[in-house]
Design an enzyme around this catalytic site. Sequence first.
Site: not given
Ligand code: BDP
Length: 709
Positions: A282, A361, A389
């Site tokens: 990401e 996720d 989340e």
């Molecule tokens: C996702 C989240 C993000 C996190 C990422 C992670 O939306 O904010 O940085 O995972 O786990 O679920 O690194």
Amino acid sequence: EDGLKGWLRYAPLPCSKQCRSSLPSSIVSLNSTNASPVFVAGTELQNGIQGIYERDVPISHVKCNAASSIVVGTVDQYRRACGTKSSLPELEEDGFWLSTKGKNVQILGQNERGALYGAFEYLSMLAQGNFSEVAYASNPSAPIRWVNQWDNMDGSIERGYGGPSIFFKNGQIVQNLTRVAEYARLLASVKINAVVINNVNANATILSPTNLDGVARVADVFRPYGIQVGLSLNFASPQTFGGLSTFDPLDESVIQWWSNITAQVYKHVPDMAGYLVKADSEGQPGPQVYNRTLSDAANLFAKEVQPYGGIVMYRAFVYDHHLNETNWRDDRANAAVEFFKHLDGEFEDNVVIQIKYGPIDFQVREPVSPLFANLYNTSMAIELQVTQEYLGQQSHLVYVAPLWKEILDFDLRVDHKPSLVSDIVAGKRFKRKLGGSAAVVNVGTNTTWLGSHMSMSNLYAYGRLAWNPADEPQDILQDWIRLTFGLDRKVLDTLTCISMDSWPAYEQYSGNLGIQTLTDIIYTHYGPSPASQDNNGWGQWTRADHTTIGMDRTVSNGTRYSGQYPDELAAMYENIESTPEELLLWFHHVNYTHRLTSGKTVIQHFYDSHYTGAETAQGFLEKWESLEGKIDTERYNHVRRFLDYQAGHSIVWRDAINNFYFNMSGIPDDAKRVGHHPWRIEAESMKLDGYKTYDVNPFETASGAVAIV
Ligand code: BDP
């Protein structure tokens, strides 16, 4: 009550006859050093007994032969102070022995941390009015029982719903660490042994001398509770923070830089637990920038922390978020195995791969990540999320332990042998010394910690399952309810019922049959947004069109994801008939008219489930209201407000999802509900009189990004 004390309230209970005869009259804590966990255990016992039974019980630190005492210490301290006559069971690291039999209560840890755990366990019994005679040893399922904070240095929290950080403000560690101490106490009481205090999307300035001074202060606060501190690293730090021209993990200057930094870190915090690394994910920098492997990166850190006894938690959350849906075989779910499987055996012994429970996720329903079945020679930990989340972000009550339990109990059948996820991450299945779990826990300065009182059941349950994955979610929940809201039978039954129904209900109204949580996927991860699922780089695709829905992940026709599982499971998921229905649309692409075992079509099942789920959620409010007068006003009103909101928002979910698929498929609802809202007037079609419009921020919070005042 404002929730600050969580489940450690020590609220007064009447002292029954049994209580009078069972309560010891003194405490012997076998360490007189203030900051030692055994000393803390003594004070905690004293405060607890004072709070619950209003008894002043004196503490001493030397002899253990006082009549009717609670003795707390390590096994070694006990042998030294009390002789070696009594035989004691062998304990594993952090384990403890608790005996309430006879005149003395014995709380003996393998180490000081274990002794503190035993004290909390005994207090938990007392706070539930439980005076039964017990004598047992309790050992952890796994050595790693961590929490990960996603706190930013400016005091904000990524995916935090309980106010700003208790750790950071304006780029530094806060001065007043009172809340950190209170947090330490809560974590220790559920046997958590380390906390990573900064966001995985890490800011390199955590490594500045001033901030390391701050981290040392934080570590000093956690240490008496047997909790170690860990840090998230930003992989590009040597360049962005250290001023080098590169952050190539194999470059000598980079290695030297990390070596110096690690020496600094351990100078400040000699017992630091280790590093947590999110890289190549990401937008975060990582070894791939230099065509280096993930093991090159993990091992770089592992070698640095090894002499200090530290470990590296390297996250498996590595994927390309620029995939688009043009290729039928593209699938984000494949990423972890593709990135890590061929590196099995390449990692240093003190590297642990931290794997989210599912391949995407933290969705409301995912199959177990197949990576757990693909690393025979690498230590692993499971990553869970207390932070809700995708699960309503603390505005919806969702007790997540039953979801975790399903994952932990899942048998991956590696090489046709029993291979429970809990045994794999504990290191038992592949005979690894390290392993365990980490949970994202975004507590904030709000007195409720997580933003809502009921969400604390998830933090409590996480610790309990990390220690013993064989515990039942309902038993854990009931302990939490009694500790949090008292012993009233109706309160217990009602909250058990609401909480145990909450995950299934949320799944029903937010995305069932394995289609995942149909929430906004681009940014907020909140509220219904089925339209945002497809055609984006985040890869949580549904591949829905006007006749069909679901991701074909089979080897024969789809993304080949099912082939990442061991044979027995691969065969099960490959075949639509043997795929468990709750994961049907995760693995298969079907017509909306595909019939389920119930005889219903997929689309009708959608319609019905969204109604059922929303109805269940609406029932929560009424059930809660039946408890008025049995729960203190402050918490009663706080929770009531959230459940009222959830009742309404579950209808928003229901209608948004159902209307979306109704519009897309054109298939009517047999029960004639979906699409039939004679009373409904769209805001867009109203004429404003006396109101003004304004653009809202964030834009997702109003349809068309416009609201009125
Ligand atoms: C996702 C989240 C993000 C996190 C990422 C992670 O939306 O904010 O940085 O995972 O786990 O679920 O690194």
